[in-house]
Design a protein around this motif. Sequence first.
Motif, mmCIF file in Angstrom:
data_model
loop_
_atom_site.group_PDB
_atom_site.id
_atom_site.type_symbol
_atom_site.label_atom_id
_atom_site.label_comp_id
_atom_site.label_asym_id
_atom_site.label_seq_id
_atom_site.Cartn_x
_atom_site.Cartn_y
_atom_site.Cartn_z
ATOM 1 N N SER A 242 4.442 -11.236 -6.796
ATOM 2 C CA SER A 242 5.733 -11.807 -6.403
ATOM 3 C C SER A 242 6.411 -10.899 -5.389
ATOM 4 N N GLU A 243 7.428 -11.435 -4.732
ATOM 5 C CA GLU A 243 8.226 -10.624 -3.803
ATOM 6 C C GLU A 243 8.938 -9.501 -4.544
ATOM 7 N N ASP A 244 9.383 -9.786 -5.782
ATOM 8 C CA ASP A 244 10.039 -8.750 -6.588
ATOM 9 C C ASP A 244 9.091 -7.583 -6.849
ATOM 10 N N ASP A 245 7.834 -7.906 -7.203
ATOM 11 C CA ASP A 245 6.846 -6.849 -7.417
ATOM 12 C C ASP A 245 6.631 -6.060 -6.132
ATOM 13 N N THR B 19 0.824 -1.194 0.000
ATOM 14 C CA THR B 19 0.000 0.000 0.000
ATOM 15 C C THR B 19 0.860 1.246 0.000
ATOM 16 N N GLY B 20 0.282 2.303 -0.534
ATOM 17 C CA GLY B 20 0.924 3.606 -0.491
ATOM 18 C C GLY B 20 -0.135 4.684 -0.355
ATOM 19 N N LEU B 21 0.094 5.614 0.539
ATOM 20 C CA LEU B 21 -0.804 6.740 0.727
ATOM 21 C C LEU B 21 -0.137 7.939 0.073
ATOM 22 N N PHE B 22 -0.778 8.455 -0.964
ATOM 23 C CA PHE B 22 -0.216 9.546 -1.758
ATOM 24 C C PHE B 22 -0.912 10.849 -1.403
ATOM 25 N N HIS B 23 -0.123 11.916 -1.334
ATOM 26 C CA HIS B 23 -0.664 13.200 -0.897
ATOM 27 C C HIS B 23 -1.021 14.127 -2.045
ATOM 28 N N ASP B 24 -0.856 13.667 -3.287
ATOM 29 C CA ASP B 24 -1.259 14.486 -4.426
ATOM 30 C C ASP B 24 -1.692 13.577 -5.584
ATOM 31 N N GLN B 25 -2.475 14.138 -6.463
ATOM 32 C CA GLN B 25 -3.030 13.392 -7.581
ATOM 33 C C GLN B 25 -1.939 12.857 -8.514
ATOM 34 N N GLU B 26 -0.964 13.673 -8.805
ATOM 35 C CA GLU B 26 0.071 13.288 -9.763
ATOM 36 C C GLU B 26 0.846 12.047 -9.315
ATOM 37 N N SER B 27 1.275 12.005 -8.067
ATOM 38 C CA SER B 27 2.039 10.845 -7.600
ATOM 39 C C SER B 27 1.150 9.604 -7.518
ATOM 40 N N ALA B 28 -0.120 9.770 -7.167
ATOM 41 C CA ALA B 28 -1.041 8.631 -7.150
ATOM 42 C C ALA B 28 -1.245 8.087 -8.554
ATOM 43 N N GLU B 29 -1.381 8.975 -9.525
ATOM 44 C CA GLU B 29 -1.541 8.544 -10.922
ATOM 45 C C GLU B 29 -0.301 7.781 -11.399
ATOM 46 N N ARG B 30 0.887 8.295 -11.065
ATOM 47 C CA ARG B 30 2.120 7.600 -11.464
ATOM 48 C C ARG B 30 2.171 6.202 -10.862
ATOM 49 N N ALA B 31 1.782 6.071 -9.611
ATOM 50 C CA ALA B 31 1.787 4.768 -8.945
ATOM 51 C C ALA B 31 0.798 3.823 -9.609
ATOM 52 N N TYR B 32 -0.376 4.320 -9.925
ATOM 53 C CA TYR B 32 -1.398 3.495 -10.564
ATOM 54 C C TYR B 32 -0.927 3.041 -11.945
ATOM 55 N N ILE B 33 -0.372 3.965 -12.714
ATOM 56 C CA ILE B 33 0.117 3.632 -14.053
ATOM 57 C C ILE B 33 1.270 2.640 -13.969
ATOM 58 N N SER B 34 2.149 2.809 -13.001
ATOM 59 C CA SER B 34 3.255 1.870 -12.810
ATOM 60 C C SER B 34 2.726 0.455 -12.577
ATOM 61 N N ALA B 35 1.677 0.342 -11.786
ATOM 62 C CA ALA B 35 1.094 -0.978 -11.520
ATOM 63 C C ALA B 35 0.457 -1.563 -12.776
ATOM 64 N N THR B 36 -0.214 -0.727 -13.561
ATOM 65 C CA THR B 36 -0.833 -1.258 -14.788
ATOM 66 C C THR B 36 0.242 -1.667 -15.798
ATOM 67 N N GLU B 37 1.320 -0.908 -15.853
ATOM 68 C CA GLU B 37 2.418 -1.263 -16.760
ATOM 69 C C GLU B 37 3.104 -2.557 -16.343
ATOM 70 N N ALA B 38 2.986 -2.921 -15.064
ATOM 71 C CA ALA B 38 3.567 -4.170 -14.561
ATOM 72 C C ALA B 38 2.599 -5.344 -14.723
ATOM 73 N N GLY B 39 1.461 -5.095 -15.355
ATOM 74 C CA GLY B 39 0.527 -6.177 -15.640
ATOM 75 C C GLY B 39 -0.659 -6.288 -14.700
ATOM 76 N N TYR B 40 -0.828 -5.315 -13.812
ATOM 77 C CA TYR B 40 -1.965 -5.315 -12.894
ATOM 78 C C TYR B 40 -3.097 -4.520 -13.535
ATOM 79 N N GLY B 41 -4.312 -5.013 -13.395
ATOM 80 C CA GLY B 41 -5.465 -4.335 -13.972
ATOM 81 C C GLY B 41 -6.334 -3.686 -12.917
ATOM 82 N N ALA B 42 -7.419 -3.065 -13.378
ATOM 83 C CA ALA B 42 -8.346 -2.382 -12.474
ATOM 84 C C ALA B 42 -8.932 -3.344 -11.445
ATOM 85 N N ASN B 43 -9.017 -4.622 -11.778
ATOM 86 C CA ASN B 43 -9.545 -5.605 -10.838
ATOM 87 C C ASN B 43 -8.492 -6.096 -9.848
#
Length: 167
Positions: A149-152, A5-29
């Motif tokens: 995975s632990e790497d993720d 988990t990560g608690l982000f204090h601004d929209q931009e950093s939260a968006e980057r985190a979300y996009i990073s997860a989708t680029e790693a193969g994680y989806g909205a579900n």
Amino acid sequence: MAAVTGLFHDQESAERAYISATEAGYGANDINVIMSDETRERYYGEHATLETEVGNKAAEGAAVGGALGATAGAIAGAIAAVGTAIVLPGLGLVIAGPLAAGIAGAGAGGVTAGLVGALIGWGIPEDTLKKYEADVKEGGILIGLNPKSEDDARRFQNEWAKSEAVV
């Protein structure tokens, strides 16, 4: 393996985190996003949770994302997707991702304890959850996922910490 988990204090950093997860193969579900209803309105507009058919989730997310621009598109698509987002007016929370489905299945009684009660199964210490709850009420955006995975897990913890998220 515990949730990351990560608690982000601004929209931009939260968006980057979300996009990073989708680029790693994680989806909205796979990705949970939790914010206050006030934060949703401030960053994504009052009507970010739209009524559409479940089969049109991807198209709707793309349309909303295009309308809001690249930096606001990823999370806006997740909170706009019917079936993956829920608004809890009594608690003032918007939850998108698999956690939303679990809460919806539990009914109103399943969320009376607030964010702490909703996230207790994530394996996060209760004092951390209480901090998250306070920060979400103050405008933070909480993102969480169960790493494949632990790497993720290490990758997301490191990336999110660099964004000054509370991990």
